[in-house]
Write a protein that holds these residues in place. Structure first.
Motif, PDB file in Angstrom:
ATOM      1  N   TYR A   1      26.963  36.670  43.066  1.00  0.00           N
ATOM      2  CA  TYR A   1      27.499  37.347  41.886  1.00  0.00           C
ATOM      3  C   TYR A   1      26.700  38.600  41.544  1.00  0.00           C
ATOM      4  CZ  TYR A   1      30.822  33.738  40.353  1.00  0.00           C
ATOM      5  OH  TYR A   1      31.896  32.886  40.236  1.00  0.00           O
TER       6      TYR A   1
ATOM      7  N   LEU B   1      32.605  33.461  30.668  1.00  0.00           N
ATOM      8  CA  LEU B   1      32.029  34.561  29.899  1.00  0.00           C
ATOM      9  C   LEU B   1      33.057  35.057  28.891  1.00  0.00           C
ATOM     10  CD1 LEU B   1      30.645  36.776  32.809  1.00  0.00           C
ATOM     11  CD2 LEU B   1      29.216  35.526  31.206  1.00  0.00           C
TER      12      LEU B   1
ATOM     13  N   GLU C   1      30.848  40.155  27.009  1.00  0.00           N
ATOM     14  CA  GLU C   1      29.674  39.857  27.835  1.00  0.00           C
ATOM     15  C   GLU C   1      29.861  40.398  29.246  1.00  0.00           C
ATOM     16  OE1 GLU C   1      27.850  35.688  26.257  1.00  0.00           O
ATOM     17  OE2 GLU C   1      29.859  35.566  27.131  1.00  0.00           O
ATOM     18  N   ALA C   2      31.047  40.207  29.813  1.00  0.00           N
ATOM     19  CA  ALA C   2      31.329  40.695  31.164  1.00  0.00           C
ATOM     20  C   ALA C   2      31.252  42.219  31.220  1.00  0.00           C
ATOM     21  CB  ALA C   2      32.705  40.212  31.603  1.00  0.00           C
ATOM     22  N   GLU C   3      31.776  42.874  30.185  1.00  0.00           N
ATOM     23  CA  GLU C   3      31.728  44.340  30.158  1.00  0.00           C
ATOM     24  C   GLU C   3      30.302  44.851  30.039  1.00  0.00           C
ATOM     25  OE1 GLU C   3      34.342  45.140  26.913  1.00  0.00           O
ATOM     26  OE2 GLU C   3      36.130  45.297  28.205  1.00  0.00           O
TER      27      GLU C   3
ATOM     28  N   ARG D   1      28.587  44.597  33.430  1.00  0.00           N
ATOM     29  CA  ARG D   1      29.038  45.659  34.329  1.00  0.00           C
ATOM     30  C   ARG D   1      28.410  46.997  33.970  1.00  0.00           C
ATOM     31  NH1 ARG D   1      35.483  44.601  35.677  1.00  0.00           N
ATOM     32  NH2 ARG D   1      35.114  42.906  37.168  1.00  0.00           N
TER      33      ARG D   1
ATOM     34  N   GLY E   1      27.238  42.489  38.721  1.00  0.00           N
ATOM     35  CA  GLY E   1      28.529  41.833  38.918  1.00  0.00           C
ATOM     36  C   GLY E   1      29.705  42.782  38.996  1.00  0.00           C
TER      37      GLY E   1
ATOM     38  N   PHE F   1      37.837  39.326  37.826  1.00  0.00           N
ATOM     39  CA  PHE F   1      38.015  38.342  36.765  1.00  0.00           C
ATOM     40  C   PHE F   1      38.685  37.066  37.266  1.00  0.00           C
ATOM     41  CE2 PHE F   1      37.972  41.440  32.896  1.00  0.00           C
ATOM     42  CZ  PHE F   1      36.613  41.643  33.131  1.00  0.00           C
TER      43      PHE F   1
ATOM     44  N   VAL G   1      36.812  34.590  32.455  1.00  0.00           N
ATOM     45  CA  VAL G   1      36.464  35.603  31.470  1.00  0.00           C
ATOM     46  C   VAL G   1      37.487  35.500  30.350  1.00  0.00           C
ATOM     47  CG1 VAL G   1      36.140  38.050  30.999  1.00  0.00           C
ATOM     48  CG2 VAL G   1      35.453  37.106  33.220  1.00  0.00           C
TER      49      VAL G   1
END
Length: 301
Positions: free
Chosen positions: A31, A206, A210-212, A215, A220, A225, A230
């Protein structure tokens, strides 16, 4: 009186140690690194424990899966020994511990473990395909006799005696009443069958913000997705839940992997409230710190 005791033989022992019958391997991308990684599970002698082997480095250095080798890193469990690390090992450890594979060399060609689909399902499937073999030595047991708790009023995890030879658990997940994840609770006995069917397929999750953020940090960026859960405002993005309460199931999966760093079975009930990797490991440290550890490689009559 100690709050728990490591018992190498006698009444608390419920089973004997186990290893694999044959090799098993899993390949996929990391990841964090984006590298193609292969993990190979190899049988190991009695009392070896779980040992990671960095075959990509000169001398193939080894890192024991023990809480003493854990270092604090956000969102994952990493281990370091003599300057050599393995990263994101919680799902590998959960698969082995959940299936009661006690002795195994985990040979890897990278520091990071492959993320797969964010669950332990692929690891479990390959381990079961290789087969599990019972060995002659008894498995050490940490039998909880008093309540031990770490954390604060909002996030905590504790161990309690339950008079059973199996570990029981209860996990409370709380993202508030207004969010898509909300509040979830899961409790049951931990058995190999339960782990395989009810926990191993549960995936990492996530929130979209949080994912943004990850990135934006350059982490990651290669992960789609559809490869993990997500959550946006209307639920999982480009994905569907495998369980209605998949998020809390994954938190229990992580808990099983972190508790494996004790290096023994735990007999008692583990109750967690919004706990994560750090607190799970702190509980293991506290339990081991308060006790005299004794092991034997001899089978008892």
């Amino acid at each position: 009186m100690n709050s728990a005791s490591i018992v190498p033989g006698g009444e608390p022992i419920a089973r004997f140690q186990q290893t694999l019958k044959a090799s098993a391997s899993v390949s996929g991308r990391g990841y964090w690194s984006g590298k193609e990684i292969t993990v190979r599970f190899e049988p190991a002698p009695e009392d070896t424990g779980v040992v990671f082997v960095r075959e990509d480095l000169e001398g193939a250095p080894q890192i024991a899966a023990h809480v003493d080798n854990r270092i604090e890193v956000p969102r994952r469990t990493n281990l370091v020994s003599q300057g050599v690390s393995v990263e994101m090992v919680e799902h590998v450890l959960a698969a082995l511990a959940g299936l009661q594979v006690d002795n195994c060399f985990v040979c890897v060609n990278s520091a990071e473990m492959p993320g797969m689909d964010g669950s332990a399902k692929d690891y479990v499937e390959q381990i079961l395909a290789a087969g599990i073999e019972t060995q002659e030595a008894p498995r050490a047991v940490l039998a909880i006799s008093e309540v031990v708790r770490v954390g604060d009023d909002e996030c905590w995890v504790e161990a309690r005696p339950n008079g059973s030879k199996r570990m029981k658990f209860k996990y409370r997940l709380d993202f508030g009443s207004d969010g898509m994840i909300g509040r979830e609770t899961l409790e049951d006995k931990l058995t190999a069958e339960y782990f395989q069917n009810e926990l191993a397929p549960a995936r990492t999750f996530l929130l979209l913000q949080e994912a943004e953020w990850l990135r934006q940090q350059g982490l990651g960026t290669h992960v789609d997705f559809s490869e993990l859960l997500v959550f946006g405002e209307e639920g999982p993005i480009d994905n569907e839940l495998r369980f209605e309460d998949e998020c809390v199931r994954h938190k229990v999966l992580d808990l099983v992997g972190d508790l494996a760093l004790a290096g023994c079975d735990i007999q008692g009930t583990i109750i967690a409230n919004r706990s994560g990797h750090r607190l799970n490991a702190e509980l293991v440290k506290q339990l081991l710190k308060e006790n005299q550890v004794a092991y034997t490689s001899r089978r008892t009559a």
